[in-house]
Design a protein around this motif. Structure first.
Motif, PDB file in Angstrom:
ATOM      1  N   GLN A   1       0.829  -1.206   0.000  1.00 35.79           N
ATOM      2  CA  GLN A   1       0.000   0.000   0.000  1.00 35.79           C
ATOM      3  C   GLN A   1       0.863   1.256   0.000  1.00 35.79           C
ATOM      4  OE1 GLN A   1      -2.690   0.230   3.319  1.00 35.79           O
ATOM      5  NE2 GLN A   1      -3.665   2.116   2.606  1.00 35.79           N
ATOM      6  N   ARG A   2       1.917   1.256   0.820  1.00 37.08           N
ATOM      7  CA  ARG A   2       2.797   2.427   0.867  1.00 37.08           C
ATOM      8  C   ARG A   2       3.543   2.617  -0.447  1.00 37.08           C
ATOM      9  NH1 ARG A   2       4.430   0.105   5.742  1.00 37.08           N
ATOM     10  NH2 ARG A   2       3.246   0.858   7.533  1.00 37.08           N
ATOM     11  N   TRP A   3       3.978   1.518  -1.054  1.00 37.36           N
ATOM     12  CA  TRP A   3       4.664   1.610  -2.333  1.00 37.36           C
ATOM     13  C   TRP A   3       3.749   2.205  -3.402  1.00 37.36           C
ATOM     14  CZ3 TRP A   3       8.145   2.445  -5.635  1.00 37.36           C
ATOM     15  CH2 TRP A   3       8.068   1.981  -6.949  1.00 37.36           C
ATOM     16  N   ASN A   4       2.512   1.740  -3.471  1.00 36.17           N
ATOM     17  CA  ASN A   4       1.579   2.268  -4.468  1.00 36.17           C
ATOM     18  C   ASN A   4       1.305   3.751  -4.246  1.00 36.17           C
ATOM     19  OD1 ASN A   4       1.238  -0.134  -5.924  1.00 36.17           O
ATOM     20  ND2 ASN A   4      -0.359  -0.864  -4.541  1.00 36.17           N
ATOM     21  N   ASP A   5       1.200   4.147  -2.981  1.00 35.42           N
ATOM     22  CA  ASP A   5       0.981   5.558  -2.658  1.00 35.42           C
ATOM     23  C   ASP A   5       2.196   6.395  -3.057  1.00 35.42           C
ATOM     24  OD1 ASP A   5      -0.347   7.846  -1.168  1.00 35.42           O
ATOM     25  OD2 ASP A   5       1.499   7.624   0.007  1.00 35.42           O
ATOM     26  N   PHE A   6       3.391   5.915  -2.667  1.00 43.47           N
ATOM     27  CA  PHE A   6       4.616   6.644  -3.014  1.00 43.47           C
ATOM     28  C   PHE A   6       4.787   6.707  -4.522  1.00 43.47           C
ATOM     29  CE2 PHE A   6       9.145   6.493  -4.153  1.00 43.47           C
ATOM     30  CZ  PHE A   6       9.568   7.704  -3.606  1.00 43.47           C
ATOM     31  N   LYS A   7       4.570   5.592  -5.195  1.00 44.44           N
ATOM     32  CA  LYS A   7       4.742   5.538  -6.651  1.00 44.44           C
ATOM     33  C   LYS A   7       3.850   6.558  -7.350  1.00 44.44           C
ATOM     34  CE  LYS A   7       3.122   1.843  -8.553  1.00 44.44           C
ATOM     35  NZ  LYS A   7       2.983   0.446  -9.028  1.00 44.44           N
ATOM     36  N   GLN A   8       2.593   6.666  -6.926  1.00 43.71           N
ATOM     37  CA  GLN A   8       1.666   7.623  -7.540  1.00 43.71           C
ATOM     38  C   GLN A   8       2.131   9.059  -7.310  1.00 43.71           C
ATOM     39  OE1 GLN A   8      -2.372   7.223  -6.175  1.00 43.71           O
ATOM     40  NE2 GLN A   8      -3.151   8.855  -7.482  1.00 43.71           N
ATOM     41  N   ARG A   9       2.497   9.365  -6.059  1.00 46.32           N
ATOM     42  CA  ARG A   9       2.945  10.722  -5.744  1.00 46.32           C
ATOM     43  C   ARG A   9       4.256  11.052  -6.450  1.00 46.32           C
ATOM     44  NH1 ARG A   9       4.501  11.311  -0.632  1.00 46.32           N
ATOM     45  NH2 ARG A   9       4.394   9.096  -0.061  1.00 46.32           N
ATOM     46  N   TRP A  10       5.152  10.063  -6.536  1.00 45.24           N
ATOM     47  CA  TRP A  10       6.463  10.290  -7.146  1.00 45.24           C
ATOM     48  C   TRP A  10       6.333  10.493  -8.656  1.00 45.24           C
ATOM     49  CZ3 TRP A  10      10.572  11.788  -4.697  1.00 45.24           C
ATOM     50  CH2 TRP A  10      11.824  11.706  -5.302  1.00 45.24           C
ATOM     51  N   ARG A  11       5.510   9.690  -9.313  1.00 47.42           N
ATOM     52  CA  ARG A  11       5.317   9.853 -10.751  1.00 47.42           C
ATOM     53  C   ARG A  11       4.686  11.207 -11.077  1.00 47.42           C
ATOM     54  NH1 ARG A  11       3.171   3.759 -12.420  1.00 47.42           N
ATOM     55  NH2 ARG A  11       5.255   2.820 -12.697  1.00 47.42           N
ATOM     56  N   SER A  12       3.740  11.634 -10.250  1.00 42.12           N
ATOM     57  CA  SER A  12       3.131  12.958 -10.456  1.00 42.12           C
ATOM     58  C   SER A  12       4.176  14.055 -10.266  1.00 42.12           C
ATOM     59  CB  SER A  12       1.977  13.172  -9.465  1.00 42.12           C
ATOM     60  OG  SER A  12       0.929  12.258  -9.702  1.00 42.12           O
ATOM     61  N   ALA A  13       5.042  13.868  -9.284  1.00 41.54           N
ATOM     62  CA  ALA A  13       6.096  14.853  -9.042  1.00 41.54           C
ATOM     63  C   ALA A  13       7.084  14.905 -10.208  1.00 41.54           C
ATOM     64  CB  ALA A  13       6.829  14.520  -7.742  1.00 41.54           C
ATOM     65  N   ILE A  14       7.419  13.752 -10.788  1.00 38.97           N
ATOM     66  CA  ILE A  14       8.333  13.728 -11.933  1.00 38.97           C
ATOM     67  C   ILE A  14       7.744  14.509 -13.108  1.00 38.97           C
ATOM     68  CG2 ILE A  14       9.336  12.245 -13.725  1.00 38.97           C
ATOM     69  CD1 ILE A  14       9.842  10.148 -11.574  1.00 38.97           C
ATOM     70  N   VAL A  15       6.457  14.334 -13.354  1.00 40.76           N
ATOM     71  CA  VAL A  15       5.795  15.095 -14.433  1.00 40.76           C
ATOM     72  C   VAL A  15       5.930  16.592 -14.162  1.00 40.76           C
ATOM     73  CG1 VAL A  15       3.579  15.622 -15.514  1.00 40.76           C
ATOM     74  CG2 VAL A  15       4.194  13.248 -15.021  1.00 40.76           C
ATOM     75  N   LYS A  16       5.682  16.992 -12.923  1.00 43.22           N
ATOM     76  CA  LYS A  16       5.802  18.411 -12.548  1.00 43.22           C
ATOM     77  C   LYS A  16       7.231  18.899 -12.710  1.00 43.22           C
ATOM     78  CE  LYS A  16       6.514  19.541  -8.338  1.00 43.22           C
ATOM     79  NZ  LYS A  16       6.458  19.757  -6.859  1.00 43.22           N
ATOM     80  N   TRP A  17       8.204  18.125 -12.205  1.00 38.06           N
ATOM     81  CA  TRP A  17       9.604  18.541 -12.281  1.00 38.06           C
ATOM     82  C   TRP A  17      10.074  18.668 -13.722  1.00 38.06           C
ATOM     83  CZ3 TRP A  17      10.607  14.190  -8.266  1.00 38.06           C
ATOM     84  CH2 TRP A  17      10.345  14.677  -6.982  1.00 38.06           C
ATOM     85  N   GLU A  18       9.699  17.735 -14.566  1.00 41.83           N
ATOM     86  CA  GLU A  18      10.170  17.772 -15.952  1.00 41.83           C
ATOM     87  C   GLU A  18       9.539  18.917 -16.729  1.00 41.83           C
ATOM     88  OE1 GLU A  18       9.689  13.757 -17.404  1.00 41.83           O
ATOM     89  OE2 GLU A  18      11.511  13.086 -16.348  1.00 41.83           O
ATOM     90  N   LYS A  19       8.337  19.298 -16.358  1.00 42.22           N
ATOM     91  CA  LYS A  19       7.720  20.480 -16.963  1.00 42.22           C
ATOM     92  C   LYS A  19       8.447  21.743 -16.521  1.00 42.22           C
ATOM     93  CE  LYS A  19       3.272  22.848 -17.503  1.00 42.22           C
ATOM     94  NZ  LYS A  19       1.820  22.834 -17.128  1.00 42.22           N
ATOM     95  N   GLN A  20       8.748  21.817 -15.224  1.00 36.69           N
ATOM     96  CA  GLN A  20       9.475  22.973 -14.698  1.00 36.69           C
ATOM     97  C   GLN A  20      10.871  23.081 -15.312  1.00 36.69           C
ATOM     98  OE1 GLN A  20       9.466  22.052 -10.506  1.00 36.69           O
ATOM     99  NE2 GLN A  20       7.668  23.325 -10.079  1.00 36.69           N
ATOM    100  N   ALA A  21      11.474  21.927 -15.606  1.00 40.37           N
ATOM    101  CA  ALA A  21      12.881  21.891 -16.017  1.00 40.37           C
ATOM    102  C   ALA A  21      13.107  22.150 -17.500  1.00 40.37           C
ATOM    103  CB  ALA A  21      13.480  20.537 -15.647  1.00 40.37           C
ATOM    104  N   LYS A  22      12.077  22.338 -18.272  1.00 34.71           N
ATOM    105  CA  LYS A  22      12.252  22.539 -19.720  1.00 34.71           C
ATOM    106  C   LYS A  22      13.210  23.685 -20.049  1.00 34.71           C
ATOM    107  CE  LYS A  22       8.047  20.343 -21.453  1.00 34.71           C
ATOM    108  NZ  LYS A  22       6.753  20.522 -22.160  1.00 34.71           N
ATOM    109  N   PRO A  23      13.173  24.808 -19.316  1.00 35.46           N
ATOM    110  CA  PRO A  23      14.143  25.876 -19.614  1.00 35.46           C
ATOM    111  C   PRO A  23      15.597  25.481 -19.371  1.00 35.46           C
ATOM    112  CG  PRO A  23      12.295  26.732 -18.327  1.00 35.46           C
ATOM    113  CD  PRO A  23      12.185  25.241 -18.308  1.00 35.46           C
ATOM    114  N   LEU A  24      15.830  24.372 -18.665  1.00 36.08           N
ATOM    115  CA  LEU A  24      17.199  23.950 -18.346  1.00 36.08           C
ATOM    116  C   LEU A  24      17.847  23.121 -19.453  1.00 36.08           C
ATOM    117  CD1 LEU A  24      16.696  22.874 -14.610  1.00 36.08           C
ATOM    118  CD2 LEU A  24      17.634  25.036 -15.455  1.00 36.08           C
ATOM    119  N   ILE A  25      17.062  22.700 -20.442  1.00 39.25           N
ATOM    120  CA  ILE A  25      17.614  21.858 -21.507  1.00 39.25           C
ATOM    121  C   ILE A  25      18.768  22.588 -22.200  1.00 39.25           C
ATOM    122  CG2 ILE A  25      17.120  20.770 -23.732  1.00 39.25           C
ATOM    123  CD1 ILE A  25      14.287  20.241 -22.719  1.00 39.25           C
TER     124      ILE A  25
END
Length: 298
Positions: free
Chosen positions: A166-190
């Motif tokens: 249960q904790r893994w599924n919760d972490f995985k969902q939150r982490w994947r959502s965070a990666i989407v956010k981070w990669e959107k924020q990071a586009k100017p860094l390319i």
């Protein structure tokens, strides 16, 4: 009789009935991940802080005492802790955390490593034969390690298998959502041009598609000489950089010198949990890293 006693001892370590699982983490990032996945079912101890170089740690009596009680050892591996972990394992006399035991978990065993050398000798500096071990600067690598670590927790503590899932599924969902956010924020860094003080950012560079124009160390782990630094100055004259990157645990002397000579801003990144006062977990590690890089990019 001795053999039966040893097997009984291993089983008592492997299947705790009611007590929390004791986890000995070599680095703060794996302590944080273990806590995310283990919750109240684990007690986590980190052998190092975000302001210590994980290459160079002493196997102190206090660390040996913690390792002796551990059900699970969670470290980076790939020779990052080679200078102190084997001694810690030996002195602890804990069968659960010896190489190959169920309580022995190396994060780099579950990802593909970059910078694998084709030839090694002492003249090359601090080269890791398995590849670059600094995987925690890419969140995709942490996700892979998290999946493997969940399975290991379930293997050691079958009574709480559902809770770990249960904790893994919760972490995985939150982490994947965070990666989407981070990669959107990071586009100017390319393609942002940077200089690094040490070769511990290759996974971040690969993840964010940064452009490293120079590395101060001509040999990994060997502090740059004045000749090395002057070579970087000459490189920057034709290939300017936006930032000089170094980890919070590293002395800034070389970066200070280069910044003074070139006018390029130096940026201390947390590198791991606890690298600065506001980096208190894995999520804030990447939040703060991106914030600092984006500030330097402007």
């Amino acid at each position: 009789m001795k053999k039966l006693f040893f097997i009984s001892l291993l089983l008592s370590y492997s299947f705790p009935a009611s007590a929390e699982l004791n986890i000995f983490a070599c680095e703060p990032e794996w302590a944080a991940l273990s806590q995310e996945l283990g919750g109240d079912d684990v007690v986590v101890y980190s052998a190092t802080t975000g302001l210590q170089d994980p290459h160079y740690i002493q196997a102190r009596p206090s660390l040996i005492a913690k390792a002796r009680k551990a059900d699970l050892l969670v470290c980076t591996g790939a020779e990052l802790e080679v200078g102190w972990l084997p001694l810690l394992q030996s002195k602890s006399a804990n069968p659960m955390i010896q190489n190959g035991a169920d309580g022995y978990f190396m994060a780099t065993d579950y990802v593909s490593l970059l910078n694998k050398p084709t030839h090694i000798d002492r003249s090359q500096g601090d080269v890791h034969s398995a590849g670059n071990p600094h995987i925690q600067t890419d969140p995709h690598q942490i996700l892979k390690v998290g999946e493997a670590l969940t399975l290991r927790l379930q293997q050691l503590d079958m009574n709480r298998k559902a809770a770990y899932e249960q904790r893994w599924n919760d972490f995985k969902q939150r982490w994947r959502s965070a990666i989407v956010k981070w990669e959107k924020q990071a586009k100017p860094l390319i393609n942002m041009p940077i200089v690094t003080q040490h070769d511990n950012w290759v996974y971040m560079i690969d993840w964010l598609h940064l452009n490293r124009v120079a590395n101060m160390e001509s040999k990994p782990g060997v502090p740059p000489t004045i000749n090395d630094l002057n070579t970087v100055v000459n490189t920057l004259a034709t290939s300017p950089a936006k930032a000089i990157i170094y980890a919070a645990y590293q002395p800034s002397k070389a970066s200070d010198w280069l910044a003074d000579k070139t006018g390029v801003s130096k940026v201390s990144l947390p590198y791991t949990v606890g690298g600065d006062a506001s980096t208190t977990d894995l999520f804030s590690l990447f939040d703060n890293t991106l914030m600092l890089l984006l500030k330097a990019q402007k």
